[in-house]
Design a protein around this motif. Structure first.
Motif, mmCIF file in Angstrom:
data_model
loop_
_atom_site.group_PDB
_atom_site.id
_atom_site.type_symbol
_atom_site.label_atom_id
_atom_site.label_comp_id
_atom_site.label_asym_id
_atom_site.label_seq_id
_atom_site.Cartn_x
_atom_site.Cartn_y
_atom_site.Cartn_z
ATOM 1 N N THR A 10 0.980 3.845 -3.154
ATOM 2 C CA THR A 10 0.442 5.197 -2.954
ATOM 3 C C THR A 10 1.448 6.258 -3.387
ATOM 4 O O THR A 10 1.067 7.325 -3.872
ATOM 5 N N LYS A 11 2.740 5.967 -3.224
ATOM 6 C CA LYS A 11 3.754 6.906 -3.704
ATOM 7 C C LYS A 11 3.714 7.013 -5.233
ATOM 8 O O LYS A 11 3.916 8.090 -5.798
ATOM 9 N N GLY B 90 -2.839 -2.512 -6.035
ATOM 10 C CA GLY B 90 -3.615 -1.306 -6.314
ATOM 11 C C GLY B 90 -3.971 -1.155 -7.785
ATOM 12 O O GLY B 90 -3.560 -1.955 -8.624
ATOM 13 N N ALA B 91 -4.812 -0.158 -8.098
ATOM 14 C CA ALA B 91 -5.230 0.906 -7.200
ATOM 15 C C ALA B 91 -6.593 0.661 -6.550
ATOM 16 O O ALA B 91 -7.118 1.520 -5.863
ATOM 17 N N ILE C 269 -4.662 6.656 -4.589
ATOM 18 C CA ILE C 269 -4.989 5.535 -3.703
ATOM 19 C C ILE C 269 -5.294 6.049 -2.300
ATOM 20 O O ILE C 269 -6.245 5.600 -1.657
ATOM 21 N N GLY C 270 -4.511 6.990 -1.827
ATOM 22 C CA GLY C 270 -4.756 7.577 -0.517
ATOM 23 C C GLY C 270 -6.108 8.273 -0.455
ATOM 24 O O GLY C 270 -6.804 8.211 0.570
ATOM 25 N N PRO D 285 -0.857 8.650 -5.917
ATOM 26 C CA PRO D 285 -1.432 9.243 -4.699
ATOM 27 C C PRO D 285 -2.961 9.148 -4.614
ATOM 28 O O PRO D 285 -3.511 9.260 -3.514
ATOM 29 N N GLU E 34 0.823 -1.215 0.000
ATOM 30 C CA GLU E 34 0.000 0.000 0.000
ATOM 31 C C GLU E 34 0.856 1.262 0.000
ATOM 32 O O GLU E 34 0.575 2.223 -0.734
ATOM 33 N N MET F 261 -6.040 -1.147 0.718
ATOM 34 C CA MET F 261 -5.807 -1.403 -0.700
ATOM 35 C C MET F 261 -5.751 -2.903 -0.949
ATOM 36 O O MET F 261 -5.297 -3.676 -0.111
ATOM 37 N N CYS G 153 -9.265 -0.305 -3.900
ATOM 38 C CA CYS G 153 -9.306 -0.397 -2.445
ATOM 39 C C CYS G 153 -10.671 -0.923 -2.030
ATOM 40 O O CYS G 153 -11.636 -0.868 -2.797
#
Length: 295
Positions: free
Chosen positions: A232-233, A260-261, A238-239, A236, A228, A256, A263
């Motif tokens: 996410t990096k 990903g992506a 995803i956050g 983003p 995750e 997640m 969730c």
């Protein structure tokens, strides 16, 4: 003979621990996997030639037909079993691509089940399992398409007696390449991510048969998805998806799935999940949203 039909159900990684990277470059994982009630639909019409046609709302996202895992799985099975009956596949694509829910793997597994039915092969035929693993790491678990604890590189599967779990799945409609996420994890060949004690603790049993939804959510909440952070990096959004799920009423656990992506969030009942999905769809009409159950 009329066409045979199988579903490729979305795979959801409820937990995902990366144990380490093997010397051959593959990653050893430990993951609790369940399957959603949304699925691609694959039809096989017996015939002399192997072919694949893609239809459905997300057909254009499938890429080159020649690279599709449905054809890869069929060809590998044909190499393993002489005189295998084949035919034309039609894939109705409704699941997001490169989304961490194993859409392509589920389609390949559905193809193997269809060919098994056409050729009167048992679903537990060792050749099916071998071809599934050769096709892709997630194909063996999708072949069974039931809740299990998956370890190794996807080759060790222990069935779990999980209850039906009301859920919402959300994908922000941006692809995330699995290889990029694992690269961002940064493990060298032969490097462990977790200590020996942690690895041993992963063998701890999950709730026994008859365990309640509350017991399962509590056990899952103690886990994690090691991908995750790096995913996410890379993406983003995803956050933002996880935040949107956590902002809905009744969300017990949001996390997640896979690399990903996509969730998910778990809820006490399907009514709460439906209300949450409606809220997210209204606030983010550009996202793919599904309310249903995992099993």
């Amino acid at each position: 003979m009329p066409g045979l039909v199988e579903e490729g159900r979305a795979k959801v990684n409820l937990t995902l621990r990366v144990v380490g990277r093997r010397v051959d470059g593959y990653h050893d994982l430990e993951s609790v996997v369940a399957f959603a009630d949304c699925a691609d639909r694959l039809t096989l019409t017996p015939g002399p030639e192997l072919s694949l046609q893609t239809t459905g709302p997300l057909a254009s996202a499938c890429g080159e037909t020649s690279d599709n895992l449905v054809l890869k799985a069929a060809r590998l099975l044909g190499e393993s079993i002489p005189n295998l009956k084949m035919g034309g596949f039609v894939l109705e694509k409704v699941l997001p691509v490169a989304a961490g829910i194993g859409g392509g793997s589920a389609d390949a597994a559905a193809a193997l089940r269809l060919l098994a039915r056409l050729n009167n092969l048992s679903f537990d035929d060792e050749r099916l399992r071998e071809v599934a693993l050769a096709t892709g790491a997630d194909v063996p678990v999708c072949l069974a398409s039931r809740a299990c604890d998956m370890t190794g590189v996807g080759d060790n599967l222990r069935p779990l007696s999980a209850p039906k779990m009301p859920c919402v799945l959300v994908n922000p409609c941006v692809p995330v390449a699995t290889k990029d996420v694992f690269a961002a994890l940064g493990l060298r060949h032969g490097e462990l991510l977790v200590g020996v004690t942690d690895v041993m603790m992963q063998a701890s049993p999950w709730p026994e048969e008859g365990g309640s939804l509350e017991e399962w959510v509590e056990a899952l909440a103690a886990g994690t998805n090691d991908l995750e952070g790096p995913a996410t990096k890379i993406q983003p959004l995803i956050g933002e998806v996880i935040a949107a799920l956590n902002a809905t009423d009744g969300a017990w656990l949001a996390r997640m799935s896979g690399s990903g992506a996509t969730c998910f969030a778990l809820y006490e009942n399907t009514a709460e999940a439906k209300r949450a999905a409606d809220k997210i769809s209204k606030e983010h009409p550009e996202w793919w949203v599904h309310a249903g159950t995992l099993s």
